[in-house]
Design a protein around this motif. Structure first.
Motif, PDB file in Angstrom:
ATOM      1  N   ASP A  70       0.835  -1.193   0.000  1.00 38.96           N
ATOM      2  CA  ASP A  70       0.000   0.000   0.000  1.00 38.96           C
ATOM      3  C   ASP A  70       0.880   1.258   0.000  1.00 38.96           C
ATOM      4  O   ASP A  70       0.619   2.210  -0.741  1.00 38.96           O
ATOM      5  CB  ASP A  70      -0.944  -0.006   1.201  1.00 38.96           C
ATOM      6  CG  ASP A  70      -1.964   1.110   1.144  1.00 38.96           C
ATOM      7  OD1 ASP A  70      -2.612   1.261   0.083  1.00 38.96           O
ATOM      8  OD2 ASP A  70      -2.112   1.835   2.146  1.00 38.96           O
ATOM      9  N   GLU A  71       1.908   1.281   0.821  1.00 38.21           N
ATOM     10  CA  GLU A  71       2.829   2.425   0.869  1.00 38.21           C
ATOM     11  C   GLU A  71       3.546   2.599  -0.462  1.00 38.21           C
ATOM     12  O   GLU A  71       3.702   3.731  -0.959  1.00 38.21           O
ATOM     13  CB  GLU A  71       3.856   2.248   1.986  1.00 38.21           C
ATOM     14  CG  GLU A  71       3.297   2.350   3.382  1.00 38.21           C
ATOM     15  CD  GLU A  71       4.306   1.960   4.458  1.00 38.21           C
ATOM     16  OE1 GLU A  71       4.191   2.522   5.560  1.00 38.21           O
ATOM     17  OE2 GLU A  71       5.192   1.109   4.198  1.00 38.21           O
ATOM     18  N   LYS A  74       1.130   3.929  -3.167  1.00 41.55           N
ATOM     19  CA  LYS A  74       0.899   5.362  -2.953  1.00 41.55           C
ATOM     20  C   LYS A  74       2.122   6.172  -3.368  1.00 41.55           C
ATOM     21  O   LYS A  74       1.996   7.263  -3.935  1.00 41.55           O
ATOM     22  CB  LYS A  74       0.544   5.638  -1.496  1.00 41.55           C
ATOM     23  CG  LYS A  74      -0.866   5.210  -1.151  1.00 41.55           C
ATOM     24  CD  LYS A  74      -1.200   5.469   0.298  1.00 41.55           C
ATOM     25  CE  LYS A  74      -2.623   4.961   0.608  1.00 41.55           C
ATOM     26  NZ  LYS A  74      -2.956   5.066   2.009  1.00 41.55           N
ATOM     27  N   THR A  77       2.185   6.460  -7.160  1.00 40.29           N
ATOM     28  CA  THR A  77       1.195   7.457  -7.573  1.00 40.29           C
ATOM     29  C   THR A  77       1.710   8.865  -7.291  1.00 40.29           C
ATOM     30  O   THR A  77       1.613   9.759  -8.143  1.00 40.29           O
ATOM     31  CB  THR A  77      -0.145   7.218  -6.846  1.00 40.29           C
ATOM     32  OG1 THR A  77      -0.622   5.910  -7.166  1.00 40.29           O
ATOM     33  CG2 THR A  77      -1.181   8.258  -7.228  1.00 40.29           C
ATOM     34  N   GLU A  78       2.267   9.074  -6.113  1.00 36.21           N
ATOM     35  CA  GLU A  78       2.809  10.387  -5.746  1.00 36.21           C
ATOM     36  C   GLU A  78       3.929  10.802  -6.698  1.00 36.21           C
ATOM     37  O   GLU A  78       3.975  11.951  -7.154  1.00 36.21           O
ATOM     38  CB  GLU A  78       3.340  10.330  -4.306  1.00 36.21           C
ATOM     39  CG  GLU A  78       3.937  11.617  -3.810  1.00 36.21           C
ATOM     40  CD  GLU A  78       4.531  11.475  -2.408  1.00 36.21           C
ATOM     41  OE1 GLU A  78       5.545  12.152  -2.133  1.00 36.21           O
ATOM     42  OE2 GLU A  78       3.995  10.703  -1.600  1.00 36.21           O
TER      43      GLU A  78
END
Length: 167
Positions: A70-71, A74, A77-78
């Motif tokens: 999950d990290e 993200k 995406t960032e």
């Protein structure tokens, strides 16, 4: 006299158009090579996009152990969003010369009396959302369905069939 002014103005516009075509050609050549890079997790996740905003490379440092999927997702995406933001900045910088020249050109509405300024009538660009799918920002607010009250019921409606009373 006014006719001579319009001829001179039109000739000036044609010259300016030709200069802009040359500048646009140069911009297109440079744009084709444009790339932007975005980072996340203290530069341990890197995403590179091309001039069309398409991801062309994603890199992870070896020391990402201990981060959850999950990290990491993200972070990707960032980094991609950061690369897209950088790409927008570079694109604006690249097209600045043509935008500056375009601003100096007279509008057709300046030359022809009574002609409306069509650019002023164009809707403003709405920025695309960067919210993830299924986020509250993307949820559609249900609008009530349209209801028609002045309708006729047709008994025998067969697709493609023409009835005599349709004539």
């Amino acid at each position: 006299m006014a006719n001579e002014f319009l001829k001179a103005e039109l000739a000036s516009m044609v010259d300016e158009f030709q200069a802009q075509v040359e500048i646009l050609n140069d911009i297109q050549q440079k744009r084709a090579q444009l790339m932007a890079t975005g980072y996340a997790l203290q530069k341990r996740v890197t995403v590179v996009v091309n001039a069309d905003g398409i991801v062309i490379e994603t890199r992870f440092d070896d020391d990402l152990e201990g981060h959850t999927l999950d990290e990491l997702s993200k972070a990707v995406t960032e980094a991609a969003q950061a690369a897209s933001t950088e790409l927008a900045r570079k694109s604006t910088e690249l097209t600045a010369p043509i935008q500056e020249r375009k601003g100096r050109m007279p509008k057709m509405s300046d030359l022809i009396e009574g002609l409306p300024d069509l650019k002023a009538q164009m809707p403003e660009r709405i920025p695309a959302s960067i919210a993830p799918p299924n986020s509250p920002e993307r949820q559609q607010h249900d609008k009530p369905a349209m209801t028609f009250t002045d309708v006729e019921d047709l008994d025998d409606v067969t697709p493609g069939r023409i009835r005599a009373d349709d004539w």
